[in-house]
Motif scaffolding. Structure first.
Motif, PDB file in Angstrom:
ATOM      1  N   ARG A  47      -4.043   4.106  39.322  1.00  0.00           N
ATOM      2  CA  ARG A  47      -2.731   3.890  38.711  1.00  0.00           C
ATOM      3  C   ARG A  47      -2.630   2.630  37.863  1.00  0.00           C
ATOM      4  O   ARG A  47      -1.917   2.614  36.868  1.00  0.00           O
ATOM      5  CB  ARG A  47      -1.640   3.911  39.759  1.00  0.00           C
ATOM      6  CG  ARG A  47      -1.652   2.783  40.738  1.00  0.00           C
ATOM      7  CD  ARG A  47      -0.571   2.979  41.745  1.00  0.00           C
ATOM      8  NE  ARG A  47      -0.570   1.935  42.758  1.00  0.00           N
ATOM      9  CZ  ARG A  47       0.161   1.981  43.825  1.00  0.00           C
ATOM     10  NH1 ARG A  47       0.939   3.026  44.037  1.00  0.00           N
ATOM     11  NH2 ARG A  47       0.125   1.001  44.697  1.00  0.00           N
ATOM     12  N   VAL A  48      -3.356   1.577  38.205  1.00  0.00           N
ATOM     13  CA  VAL A  48      -3.290   0.357  37.395  1.00  0.00           C
ATOM     14  C   VAL A  48      -3.909   0.598  36.020  1.00  0.00           C
ATOM     15  O   VAL A  48      -3.432   0.074  35.018  1.00  0.00           O
ATOM     16  CB  VAL A  48      -3.983  -0.806  38.131  1.00  0.00           C
ATOM     17  CG1 VAL A  48      -4.053  -2.037  37.254  1.00  0.00           C
ATOM     18  CG2 VAL A  48      -3.249  -1.123  39.421  1.00  0.00           C
ATOM     19  N   SER A  49      -4.928   1.419  35.946  1.00  0.00           N
ATOM     20  CA  SER A  49      -5.566   1.726  34.659  1.00  0.00           C
ATOM     21  C   SER A  49      -4.707   2.623  33.790  1.00  0.00           C
ATOM     22  O   SER A  49      -4.818   2.585  32.563  1.00  0.00           O
ATOM     23  CB  SER A  49      -6.905   2.422  34.893  1.00  0.00           C
ATOM     24  OG  SER A  49      -7.758   1.614  35.654  1.00  0.00           O
ATOM     25  N   LEU A  50      -3.852   3.442  34.395  1.00  0.00           N
ATOM     26  CA  LEU A  50      -3.045   4.401  33.658  1.00  0.00           C
ATOM     27  C   LEU A  50      -1.691   3.861  33.243  1.00  0.00           C
ATOM     28  O   LEU A  50      -1.113   4.311  32.271  1.00  0.00           O
ATOM     29  CB  LEU A  50      -2.809   5.653  34.509  1.00  0.00           C
ATOM     30  CG  LEU A  50      -4.027   6.463  34.888  1.00  0.00           C
ATOM     31  CD1 LEU A  50      -3.637   7.555  35.854  1.00  0.00           C
ATOM     32  CD2 LEU A  50      -4.672   7.044  33.658  1.00  0.00           C
ATOM     33  N   GLY A  51      -1.171   2.932  34.017  1.00  0.00           N
ATOM     34  CA  GLY A  51       0.218   2.521  33.881  1.00  0.00           C
ATOM     35  C   GLY A  51       0.524   1.646  32.686  1.00  0.00           C
ATOM     36  O   GLY A  51      -0.265   1.475  31.767  1.00  0.00           O
ATOM     37  N   CYS A  52       1.716   1.052  32.749  1.00  0.00           N
ATOM     38  CA  CYS A  52       2.278   0.270  31.666  1.00  0.00           C
ATOM     39  C   CYS A  52       2.788  -1.048  32.242  1.00  0.00           C
ATOM     40  O   CYS A  52       3.379  -1.068  33.313  1.00  0.00           O
ATOM     41  CB  CYS A  52       3.417   1.068  31.043  1.00  0.00           C
ATOM     42  SG  CYS A  52       4.275   0.232  29.718  1.00  0.00           S
ATOM     43  N   ARG A  53       2.575  -2.122  31.514  1.00  0.00           N
ATOM     44  CA  ARG A  53       2.994  -3.438  32.010  1.00  0.00           C
ATOM     45  C   ARG A  53       3.973  -4.130  31.073  1.00  0.00           C
ATOM     46  O   ARG A  53       4.069  -5.342  31.046  1.00  0.00           O
ATOM     47  CB  ARG A  53       1.764  -4.318  32.209  1.00  0.00           C
ATOM     48  CG  ARG A  53       0.861  -3.823  33.299  1.00  0.00           C
ATOM     49  CD  ARG A  53      -0.390  -4.698  33.403  1.00  0.00           C
ATOM     50  NE  ARG A  53      -1.402  -4.023  34.193  1.00  0.00           N
ATOM     51  CZ  ARG A  53      -2.353  -3.256  33.701  1.00  0.00           C
ATOM     52  NH1 ARG A  53      -2.428  -3.049  32.416  1.00  0.00           N
ATOM     53  NH2 ARG A  53      -3.238  -2.674  34.487  1.00  0.00           N
ATOM     54  N   ILE A  54       4.687  -3.363  30.268  1.00  0.00           N
ATOM     55  CA  ILE A  54       5.618  -3.980  29.326  1.00  0.00           C
ATOM     56  C   ILE A  54       7.035  -3.485  29.563  1.00  0.00           C
ATOM     57  O   ILE A  54       7.254  -2.432  30.161  1.00  0.00           O
ATOM     58  CB  ILE A  54       5.196  -3.702  27.865  1.00  0.00           C
ATOM     59  CG1 ILE A  54       5.060  -2.204  27.600  1.00  0.00           C
ATOM     60  CG2 ILE A  54       3.917  -4.408  27.521  1.00  0.00           C
ATOM     61  CD1 ILE A  54       4.775  -1.847  26.158  1.00  0.00           C
ATOM     62  N   ASP A  55       7.986  -4.279  29.108  1.00  0.00           N
ATOM     63  CA  ASP A  55       9.407  -3.952  29.120  1.00  0.00           C
ATOM     64  C   ASP A  55       9.881  -3.530  30.509  1.00  0.00           C
ATOM     65  O   ASP A  55       9.601  -4.202  31.486  1.00  0.00           O
ATOM     66  CB  ASP A  55       9.695  -2.887  28.057  1.00  0.00           C
ATOM     67  CG  ASP A  55      11.132  -2.914  27.578  1.00  0.00           C
ATOM     68  OD1 ASP A  55      11.756  -3.976  27.685  1.00  0.00           O
ATOM     69  OD2 ASP A  55      11.616  -1.879  27.102  1.00  0.00           O
ATOM     70  N   SER A  56      10.567  -2.418  30.620  1.00  0.00           N
ATOM     71  CA  SER A  56      11.143  -2.005  31.895  1.00  0.00           C
ATOM     72  C   SER A  56      10.096  -1.509  32.892  1.00  0.00           C
ATOM     73  O   SER A  56      10.370  -1.418  34.082  1.00  0.00           O
ATOM     74  CB  SER A  56      12.187  -0.905  31.666  1.00  0.00           C
ATOM     75  OG  SER A  56      11.597   0.210  31.049  1.00  0.00           O
ATOM     76  N   CYS A  57       8.901  -1.219  32.445  1.00  0.00           N
ATOM     77  CA  CYS A  57       7.839  -0.742  33.332  1.00  0.00           C
ATOM     78  C   CYS A  57       7.115  -1.875  34.046  1.00  0.00           C
ATOM     79  O   CYS A  57       6.340  -1.622  34.962  1.00  0.00           O
ATOM     80  CB  CYS A  57       6.817   0.070  32.547  1.00  0.00           C
ATOM     81  SG  CYS A  57       7.462   1.582  31.857  1.00  0.00           S
ATOM     82  N   SER A  58       7.334  -3.099  33.625  1.00  0.00           N
ATOM     83  CA  SER A  58       6.565  -4.213  34.178  1.00  0.00           C
ATOM     84  C   SER A  58       6.903  -4.511  35.632  1.00  0.00           C
ATOM     85  O   SER A  58       6.119  -5.123  36.339  1.00  0.00           O
ATOM     86  CB  SER A  58       6.778  -5.467  33.338  1.00  0.00           C
ATOM     87  OG  SER A  58       8.138  -5.855  33.381  1.00  0.00           O
ATOM     88  N   GLY A  59       8.054  -4.069  36.115  1.00  0.00           N
ATOM     89  CA  GLY A  59       8.460  -4.358  37.484  1.00  0.00           C
ATOM     90  C   GLY A  59       7.901  -3.414  38.518  1.00  0.00           C
ATOM     91  O   GLY A  59       7.992  -3.678  39.714  1.00  0.00           O
ATOM     92  N   SER A  60       7.309  -2.294  38.087  1.00  0.00           N
ATOM     93  CA  SER A  60       6.840  -1.299  39.036  1.00  0.00           C
ATOM     94  C   SER A  60       5.648  -0.541  38.458  1.00  0.00           C
ATOM     95  O   SER A  60       5.611  -0.263  37.259  1.00  0.00           O
ATOM     96  CB  SER A  60       7.969  -0.309  39.343  1.00  0.00           C
ATOM     97  OG  SER A  60       7.495   0.798  40.065  1.00  0.00           O
TER      98      SER A  60
END
Length: 147
Positions: free
Chosen positions: A54-67
């Motif tokens: 999941r860390v490789s697939l996910g998103c770390r910007i804007d509203s996605c950075s919290g989860s």
């Protein structure tokens, strides 16, 4: 065409829908930046719940950075900011570097797609196609060699 009714309809927030509800058009999928693909909500949720990938697939910007599950919580907003960020990152670089950066991004996505296909497929997660990514990579490299 009644333009004002179309605009008013677009201003309304989308109605919440359950998985077993039918009608009303297609449900938006979840864009996974790591694999540069939009997958079904069921597949996206399963992949984002898997602690191995999941860390490789996910998103770390804007509203996605919290989860880690940010892309699944609001798929439409996530898609917009994720794609906008990808384009902004590319446009920040000098024009001569852009093909190389895009090829690198597509290669990483292709490698991650192969990893998902090899280790994480099941009934809900269909095979992620790699042919289009390879065609794009080859096309960019052919253009670079020709010029």
């Amino acid at each position: 065409m009644n333009h004002s009714s179309v605009i008013n309809r677009q201003k309304q927030p989308p109605k919440e829908r359950t998985e077993d509800e039918s009608g009303g058009g297609p449900i938006a999928g979840i864009y996974l930046p790591g694999v540069a693909a939009t997958v079904t909500r069921r597949a996206g949720n399963k992949l984002l719940e898997n602690t191995d990938i999941r860390v490789s697939l996910g998103c770390r910007i804007d509203s996605c950075s919290g989860s880690v599950r940010g892309p699944a919580e609001d798929p439409r907003r996530h898609y917009l900011h994720a794609r906008a960020q990808e384009m902004a990152t590319m446009l920040e670089r000098p024009a001569a570097w852009r093909p190389t950066l895009e090829v690198d991004r597509l290669r990483q996505a292709n490698n991650l797609r192969r990893r998902v296909n090899k280790y994480y497929m099941d009934d809900d997660i269909k095979e992620l196609k790699t042919r289009t990514l390879m065609s794009l990579i080859n096309g960019i490299e052919e253009q670079r060699q020709a010029s």
